[in-house]
Each structure stands twice: as structure tokens, then as C-alpha cells.
Motif scaffolding. Structure first.
Motif, mmCIF file in Angstrom:
data_model
loop_
_atom_site.group_PDB
_atom_site.id
_atom_site.type_symbol
_atom_site.label_atom_id
_atom_site.label_comp_id
_atom_site.label_asym_id
_atom_site.label_seq_id
_atom_site.Cartn_x
_atom_site.Cartn_y
_atom_site.Cartn_z
ATOM 1 N N SER A 85 0.921 -1.176 -0.072
ATOM 2 C CA SER A 85 0.004 -0.048 -0.021
ATOM 3 C C SER A 85 0.956 1.453 -0.254
ATOM 4 O O SER A 85 2.031 1.294 0.370
ATOM 5 C CB SER A 85 -1.000 -0.190 1.210
ATOM 6 O OG SER A 85 -0.262 0.250 2.447
ATOM 7 N N ARG A 108 -2.233 7.728 -8.807
ATOM 8 C CA ARG A 108 -3.803 7.805 -8.878
ATOM 9 C C ARG A 108 -4.434 8.551 -7.919
ATOM 10 O O ARG A 108 -3.729 8.955 -6.723
ATOM 11 C CB ARG A 108 -4.185 6.247 -8.713
ATOM 12 C CG ARG A 108 -3.712 5.402 -9.778
ATOM 13 C CD ARG A 108 -4.358 3.854 -9.286
ATOM 14 N NE ARG A 108 -3.925 3.028 -10.423
ATOM 15 C CZ ARG A 108 -2.843 2.267 -10.594
ATOM 16 N NH1 ARG A 108 -1.908 2.174 -9.548
ATOM 17 N NH2 ARG A 108 -2.617 1.293 -11.393
ATOM 18 N N SER A 109 -5.546 9.070 -8.069
ATOM 19 C CA SER A 109 -6.306 9.602 -6.987
ATOM 20 C C SER A 109 -6.379 9.036 -5.774
ATOM 21 O O SER A 109 -6.437 9.619 -4.747
ATOM 22 C CB SER A 109 -7.604 10.316 -7.528
ATOM 23 O OG SER A 109 -8.627 9.161 -7.810
ATOM 24 N N SER A 110 -6.686 7.690 -5.871
ATOM 25 C CA SER A 110 -6.776 6.855 -4.424
ATOM 26 C C SER A 110 -5.660 6.714 -3.665
ATOM 27 O O SER A 110 -5.589 6.800 -2.375
ATOM 28 C CB SER A 110 -7.067 5.622 -4.888
ATOM 29 O OG SER A 110 -6.282 4.927 -5.902
ATOM 30 N N SER A 111 -4.446 6.968 -4.492
ATOM 31 C CA SER A 111 -3.164 6.984 -3.791
ATOM 32 C C SER A 111 -2.847 8.443 -3.020
ATOM 33 O O SER A 111 -2.450 8.194 -2.029
ATOM 34 C CB SER A 111 -2.066 6.741 -4.770
ATOM 35 O OG SER A 111 -1.986 5.493 -5.149
ATOM 36 N N ALA A 123 -5.173 10.409 -2.059
ATOM 37 C CA ALA A 123 -6.298 10.145 -0.791
ATOM 38 C C ALA A 123 -5.573 9.456 0.466
ATOM 39 O O ALA A 123 -5.735 9.835 1.468
ATOM 40 C CB ALA A 123 -7.411 9.736 -1.146
ATOM 41 N N ALA A 124 -4.811 8.316 0.132
ATOM 42 C CA ALA A 124 -3.968 7.706 1.173
ATOM 43 C C ALA A 124 -3.033 8.265 1.800
ATOM 44 O O ALA A 124 -2.948 8.216 3.089
ATOM 45 C CB ALA A 124 -3.695 6.202 0.460
ATOM 46 N N ASP A 130 -8.918 7.193 -12.847
ATOM 47 C CA ASP A 130 -8.235 7.410 -11.484
ATOM 48 C C ASP A 130 -6.796 7.942 -11.646
ATOM 49 O O ASP A 130 -6.423 8.260 -10.458
ATOM 50 C CB ASP A 130 -8.559 6.018 -10.859
ATOM 51 C CG ASP A 130 -7.859 6.037 -9.344
ATOM 52 O OD1 ASP A 130 -8.306 7.220 -8.685
ATOM 53 O OD2 ASP A 130 -7.267 5.309 -8.790
#
Length: 339
Positions: free
Chosen positions: A111, A133-136, A138-139, A194
Motif C-alpha cells: 500500500s 492515482r487519485s486513490s493513492s 487520498a491515502a 483514477d
């Protein structure tokens, strides 16, 4: 100049030749801003004469810095992310820094938090995140990070330092080129939305197309691969109404042209195709691909300079977007109905 000793040179010999203190030599080596140009020149000349190589371990102990940058790179085998990583490594080496990269691949168990913790444990001075990515992103916002962090992305961010290729300007050049040729119906094959670069190109395409009054057509969301675009082209039952296609990267553009050829369509006679990246084979494909060239070398230099400024608590450079270059080739031409 003094005679050079046969022993391994040290910082005090550099200072003696340059006529300065060893502390001044240390400040030059660490790019201290308050050094007179003539003093800096004399020190650098002495370093060159002696072929002096700083003791990096001693420097790390003295400054409490490792002179190492951690880099988290997503999909590192793809052309863009891999090119940025190489450029950062080259710029870091020129600045006497090393780079420790960690790759995040889709489907991996690793992760963003795992990657950050691993690099921090290794004692990096700062972090860079490539092709996120946008998810990364955000993380990353949910992680407490004790060192400066820079994210390579198009939009400014209140949490991180940012720098990027100017995706908006590059996409605008594509649309303007096709409009100038006479195209008024253009399809966009995007990358995965993403991915922040794919999203930036998709938004810029719609914005510029709207300003020209071009027909609003749903985009096709791709996956960056030539196979995806080839399969999409092979699925066409007839020559489509649109006369041009802007493809979000060169790999997909080349796959799309291949599929069109196998369906019996010709580029640019039947459809104009424009890519993005200017991969090395783009100019040798048939037809040679019209595309947008990204200046990865300048991007890598900007990443390293911004992180060094943050590490050394200097003023952060303001340049955050690297210009692109439009490269017209034979895959784009006037629309078929205008010939």
C-alpha cells in the motif's frame, strides 16, 4: 596552485588551495546561499584540481541528512512513470543525492502507507510520488509524514509540494491543431480516470473542445495499453462519424492505428490520430505519429530542486508546470470530407 598530494585528498587540502576555511568548503558543498561567487568558483576549482570526493557518510553525520530521496512510482514499466523516475535519478545524482525507489503496481499487496513507512525507515530526506492515482493521493493524506513530500501532479495541493508537465497546455495544442486542420468531430480515448494525468488531459480536452464549439461526444476510457486501443478499433463496424481521435498516450494511439489498418481503414485518409508522450518509436511508426512531447529531463530537475529547497529550508521554486512541445507528423491531416 599548490602541489597535489598523492594521498587521498581531504577537505582541508581543498580549503588550503582555495585560500578559505574548511567550513567555507563545507558550505559550498552543501550549496549554502551566502557564498560569494568568486569564493564558490575558487573552491570548485580546487575540488576539480584535487579530484576531491566528499565523504558522504561524514557529511550525513554532520548534517543529519542522508542525501537520499525516496520515490514511490506507480506502474513503473509504463513510459511516462519510468521516464520521470530516470530523470529524477539523473538530476539527483548530479546534485550528489541518491534515490531509493519503491514501485506500486495494480493488484500488489503493498500500500502507499507501506511504501512510505519503508522509505522513512531507510532514512530518506524527502519523498516524491510519481504518476499517482487519485486513490493513492487520498491515502497519502491520511499518513503522518515527517519529511518533505512532493507529488507529481497537475493541480496545486494544500498538503504536498507539486510539479508536473503542463497537461492542460499539451492537450490544448492537440485540439487547436485538429481544429486548424478542419476537424469538428473528435473522439477522445482517455487513460484510466483514477490516474491524475489522464483526468487532467480529459478535462482539458473537454474544456478546449467546448470553447471551439466541437460536438460533445462521450469519451472512451482506456487502460494505457496498445491492446485496449487495438481491440476498440477492431470493434468498429464501419467508418465512424468522427474524423479525428485524440488518444491519451502513444501506446494506445499506436494500437488504435494498428487496429484501423487491420479493419481496412487508413490513417490519416479516413481518420486522423494524435497521441501524447512522443515515445521513441512514435516517429518511426507508419504513419509517423503526431503527438505531444513531454520534457521529462526538466521535470526531473524541478523535482530534485524543489525537494532540496524544502530539505534545506530554502525558498521553494515557484515553477510548478513544465511546458510541452507539440510534434506534428503524418498521422493527422484535413478531414476526409474536405479533400
Amino acid at each position: 596552485m599548490a602541489n597535489v598530494s598523492s594521498d587521498k585528498p581531504n577537505i582541508r587540502q581543498v580549503a588550503s588551495i582555495a585560500g578559505v576555511s574548511h567550513m567555507t568548503v563545507s558550505r559550498v558543498l552543501n550549496d549554502h546561499p551566502n557564498i560569494k561567487p568568486d569564493t564558490r568558483r575558487r573552491v570548485l576549482e580546487a575540488i576539480e584540481e584535487l579530484d576531491y570526493r566528499p565523504n558522504l557518510v561524514a557529511r550525513a553525520l554532520a548534517t543529519q541528512r542522508s542525501r537520499r530521496l525516496g520515490v514511490i512510482v506507480e506502474s513503473p514499466v509504463a513510459f511516462g512513470p519510468n521516464s520521470i523516475l530516470r530523470a529524477v535519478e539523473f538530476a539527483a545524482r548530479a546534485a550528489d543525492y541518491s534515490v531509493t525507489p519503491i514501485a506500486l503496481n495494480e493488484g500488489d499487496q503493498l500500500s502507499p502507507q507501506d511504501a512510505v513507512e519503508s522509505l522513512i525507515t531507510q532514512g530518506v530526506d524527502a519523498l516524491c510520488v510519481i504518476a499517482p492515482r487519485s486513490s493513492s493521493v487520498a491515502a497519502l493524506r491520511r499518513i503522518s509524514i515527517s519529511v518533505p513530500i512532493l507529488v507529481v501532479k497537475a493541480d496545486a495541493d494544500p498538503t504536498f509540494l507539486t510539479v508536473s508537465i503542463d497537461q492542460h497546455a499539451g492537450t490544448t495544442l492537440v485540439v487547436d491543431h485538429l481544429v486548424a486542420l478542419g476537424h469538428r468531430d473528435i473522439l477522445h480515448i482517455s487513460g484510466p480516470l483514477d490516474w491524475l494525468d489522464a483526468r487532467a488531459r480529459e478535462r482539458a480536452f473537454h474544456s478546449r473542445a467546448k470553447s471551439w464549439g466541437i460536438r460533445e461526444r462521450p469519451i472512451v476510457v482506456g487502460d494505457w495499453t496498445a491492446d485496449f486501443a487495438y481491440d476498440f478499433a477492431m470493434g468498429l463496424s464501419r467508418l465512424p462519424d468522427y474524423t479525428a481521435v485524440f488518444v491519451a498516450n502513444d501506446d494506445m494511439a499506436i494500437g488504435f492505428i494498428h487496429g484501423l489498418h487491420d479493419k481496412g481503414f487508413e490513417v490519416p485518409r479516413d481518420l486522423s490520430v494524435v497521441g501524447f508522450d512522443d515515445v521513441p518509436l512514435a516517429r518511426h511508426f507508419l504513419p509517423p505519429l503526431t503527438t505531444v512531447r513531454q520534457d521529462f529531463t526538466s521535470l526531473g530537475s524541478a523535482v530534485v530542486e524543489m525537494l532540496r529547497a524544502a530539505i534545506e529550508e530554502r525558498e521553494i521554486p515557484t515553477l510548478t508546470r513544465i511546458p510541452t512541445e507539440f510534434v506534428p507528423r503524418a498521422s493527422s491531416a484535413r478531414p476526409r470530407e474536405m479533400r
